[in-house]
Design a protein around this motif. Structure first.
Motif, PDB file in Angstrom:
ATOM      1  N   ALA A 164       7.507  -1.799  -4.935  1.00  0.00           N
ATOM      2  CA  ALA A 164       6.323  -0.943  -4.989  1.00  0.00           C
ATOM      3  C   ALA A 164       6.697   0.528  -4.920  1.00  0.00           C
ATOM      4  O   ALA A 164       5.865   1.375  -4.597  1.00  0.00           O
ATOM      5  CB  ALA A 164       5.366  -1.296  -3.848  1.00  0.00           C
ATOM      6  N   VAL A 179      12.080  -9.425  -1.788  1.00  0.00           N
ATOM      7  CA  VAL A 179      10.695  -9.408  -1.324  1.00  0.00           C
ATOM      8  C   VAL A 179      10.673  -9.189   0.190  1.00  0.00           C
ATOM      9  O   VAL A 179      11.383  -9.839   0.945  1.00  0.00           O
ATOM     10  CB  VAL A 179       9.958 -10.709  -1.709  1.00  0.00           C
ATOM     11  CG1 VAL A 179      10.595 -11.930  -1.072  1.00  0.00           C
ATOM     12  CG2 VAL A 179       8.483 -10.623  -1.346  1.00  0.00           C
ATOM     13  N   ARG A 227      12.096  -3.185   3.177  1.00  0.00           N
ATOM     14  CA  ARG A 227      11.425  -1.902   3.314  1.00  0.00           C
ATOM     15  C   ARG A 227      12.423  -0.768   3.392  1.00  0.00           C
ATOM     16  O   ARG A 227      13.541  -0.927   3.865  1.00  0.00           O
ATOM     17  CB  ARG A 227      10.577  -1.859   4.592  1.00  0.00           C
ATOM     18  CG  ARG A 227       9.356  -2.730   4.598  1.00  0.00           C
ATOM     19  CD  ARG A 227       8.635  -2.606   5.936  1.00  0.00           C
ATOM     20  NE  ARG A 227       7.389  -3.338   5.970  1.00  0.00           N
ATOM     21  CZ  ARG A 227       7.308  -4.624   6.269  1.00  0.00           C
ATOM     22  NH1 ARG A 227       8.397  -5.304   6.551  1.00  0.00           N
ATOM     23  NH2 ARG A 227       6.117  -5.233   6.287  1.00  0.00           N
ATOM     24  N   MET A 231       7.886  -0.387   0.191  1.00  0.00           N
ATOM     25  CA  MET A 231       8.378  -1.752   0.084  1.00  0.00           C
ATOM     26  C   MET A 231       9.079  -1.942  -1.256  1.00  0.00           C
ATOM     27  O   MET A 231       8.641  -1.425  -2.291  1.00  0.00           O
ATOM     28  CB  MET A 231       7.214  -2.737   0.192  1.00  0.00           C
ATOM     29  CG  MET A 231       7.596  -4.185   0.281  1.00  0.00           C
ATOM     30  SD  MET A 231       8.059  -4.692   1.948  1.00  0.00           S
ATOM     31  CE  MET A 231       6.443  -4.933   2.701  1.00  0.00           C
ATOM     32  N   TYR A 245       0.295  -6.590   1.116  1.00  0.00           N
ATOM     33  CA  TYR A 245       1.542  -6.728   1.866  1.00  0.00           C
ATOM     34  C   TYR A 245       2.591  -5.719   1.405  1.00  0.00           C
ATOM     35  O   TYR A 245       3.282  -5.108   2.228  1.00  0.00           O
ATOM     36  CB  TYR A 245       2.080  -8.159   1.713  1.00  0.00           C
ATOM     37  CG  TYR A 245       3.442  -8.362   2.343  1.00  0.00           C
ATOM     38  CD1 TYR A 245       3.577  -8.448   3.722  1.00  0.00           C
ATOM     39  CD2 TYR A 245       4.585  -8.461   1.554  1.00  0.00           C
ATOM     40  CE1 TYR A 245       4.814  -8.625   4.312  1.00  0.00           C
ATOM     41  CE2 TYR A 245       5.833  -8.641   2.133  1.00  0.00           C
ATOM     42  CZ  TYR A 245       5.946  -8.716   3.514  1.00  0.00           C
ATOM     43  OH  TYR A 245       7.188  -8.878   4.085  1.00  0.00           O
ATOM     44  N   CYS A 246       2.701  -5.546   0.099  1.00  0.00           N
ATOM     45  CA  CYS A 246       3.736  -4.665  -0.456  1.00  0.00           C
ATOM     46  C   CYS A 246       3.294  -3.206  -0.541  1.00  0.00           C
ATOM     47  O   CYS A 246       4.124  -2.329  -0.814  1.00  0.00           O
ATOM     48  CB  CYS A 246       4.152  -5.153  -1.848  1.00  0.00           C
ATOM     49  SG  CYS A 246       4.953  -6.764  -1.856  1.00  0.00           S
TER      50      CYS A 246
END
Length: 368
Positions: free
Chosen positions: A173, A162, A165, A170, A48-49
């Protein structure tokens, strides 16, 4: 009418059956510590990240602590971070015997001001912890450029961000490592404390996995002294259920923010006395909807008296807490101003339109 700042039941009740099924599966296999759900959730979050590695841990605070331990932060080191954030960001630095070095924030974003970084770097500086405050991404391109040039690591504090973006990726990350919190009021929330470290380097990730279990890769030989930083299996099981809804929840938060903006502008109150948060094109998931006003305390009292939940995050910048020496009032004027002016209003995804309108009406009425 009463409108809470958060409504955990409104989010958890619709997912109760799915979460209970996930918990029941853990009850069936009885692997309450480091069960297979940990591996599944780590893989889901890495995907996801867009992160190379994800390490599930016991809290957002422990995520920060583990990351700094993996980067060998020791007494005598200096770590630069924001003067305006939650205590844990600086607390973990101090806990390792290092010195938190604060810099001021940008008045519009509440994030660390990159132009203040260079003047804070010394020969003892080892790394930078930018905070994605209230869910808005910090100016990572500028921060990373300085860090690379000065050979410093960057550990993102993405505890409030969390799902946020930006063009670089993200939140969490983008730097060398990033730390997430799944505290019950966070945008992606556990049923208790939980957190995560996202990291690029494989060797560093393996070390973090070792450090979270007291420093042993196999519970027999201890290569170094770590800690007990494991996420409970049940929390991972619940978080896997909730992760599937995170994009929807983030979109709803942004939608609520736009509605507030429209109401406040139509009410004619936006100006010197009151400022809603700016809405960037990307990079914000509005963990908090923090407005600014020079009449903050009076507005807060007015809202609470009228049944509107609200709170101050945070009432004192970090450099003015007694546990951090060497600073005084006036050192970081933007952080100090924010601490006297910010007030968070309800913005949770399940907030009904009628409740949002009531909050907006109550705010507008105060300034009329």
């Amino acid at each position: 009418m009463r409108v809470p700042l958060y409504d955990l039941k409104a989010q958890n009740e619709p997912l109760k059956a799915q979460m209970m099924a996930a918990v029941e599966n853990v009850m069936t296999h009885q692997r309450f510590v480091m069960g297979e759900e940990i591996d599944v959730f780590e893989s889901e979050m890495a995907d996801y990240c867009g992160a190379e590695h994800a390490i599930a841990v016991s809290s957002g605070t422990d995520a920060l602590l583990l990351a700094l331990m993996a980067y060998d932060v020791r007494p005598g080191d200096e770590i630069i971070t924001s003067a305006f954030t939650f205590f844990a960001t600086a607390g973990v630095i101090h806990r390792l015997g290092a010195k938190p070095v604060f810099v001021d924030i940008d008045a519009d974003t509440f994030n660390l001001a990159p132009e203040r970084l260079e003047e804070a770097i010394t020969q003892n500086t080892k790394g930078i912890i930018p905070v994605h405050m209230y869910g808005r991404c910090a100016q990572m391109a500028e921060i990373l450029e300085i860090a690379e040039r000065r050979r410093l690591f960057v550990v993102e504090d993405a505890a409030q961000a969390v799902g946020a973006r930006m063009s670089l990726g993200m939140a969490g990350a983008i730097g060398d490592a990033g730390c997430l919190s799944f505290y019950p009021t966070k945008n992606l929330s556990a049923l208790g404390d939980a957190g995560m470290v996202l990291v690029k380097d494989e060797a560093r990730a393996e070390r973090m996995r070792r450090l979270r279990i007291h420093g042993s890769p196999d519970n027999s030989e201890y290569l170094e002294v770590g800690g007990n930083f494991r996420m409970d299996t049940m929390q991972a099981a619940v978080l896997s259920v909730k992760l599937k809804r995170l994009e929807e929840w983030s979109a709803k938060r942004r939608q609520n923010t736009r509605k507030y903006q429209e109401r406040f502008e139509a009410g004619g109150i936006v100006g010197e006395r009151f400022a809603p948060p700016s809405i960037p094109a990307a990079g914000h998931v509005f963990h908090q909807y923090a407005v600014r006003t020079t009449e903050r305390d009076a507005l807060q009292e007015h809202l609470l008296c009228n049944g509107v939940g609200c709170a101050v995050y945070y009432s004192s910048p970090l450099h003015l807490h007694p546990c951090f020496d060497g600073y005084r009032q006036g050192d970081f004027p933007e952080s100090e101003a924010a601490a006297t002016q910010v007030l968070s209003l309800p913005v949770y995804p399940e907030l009904p339109d009628v409740d949002l309108d009531f909050v907006a009406d109550t705010v507008i009425r105060f300034f009329e």
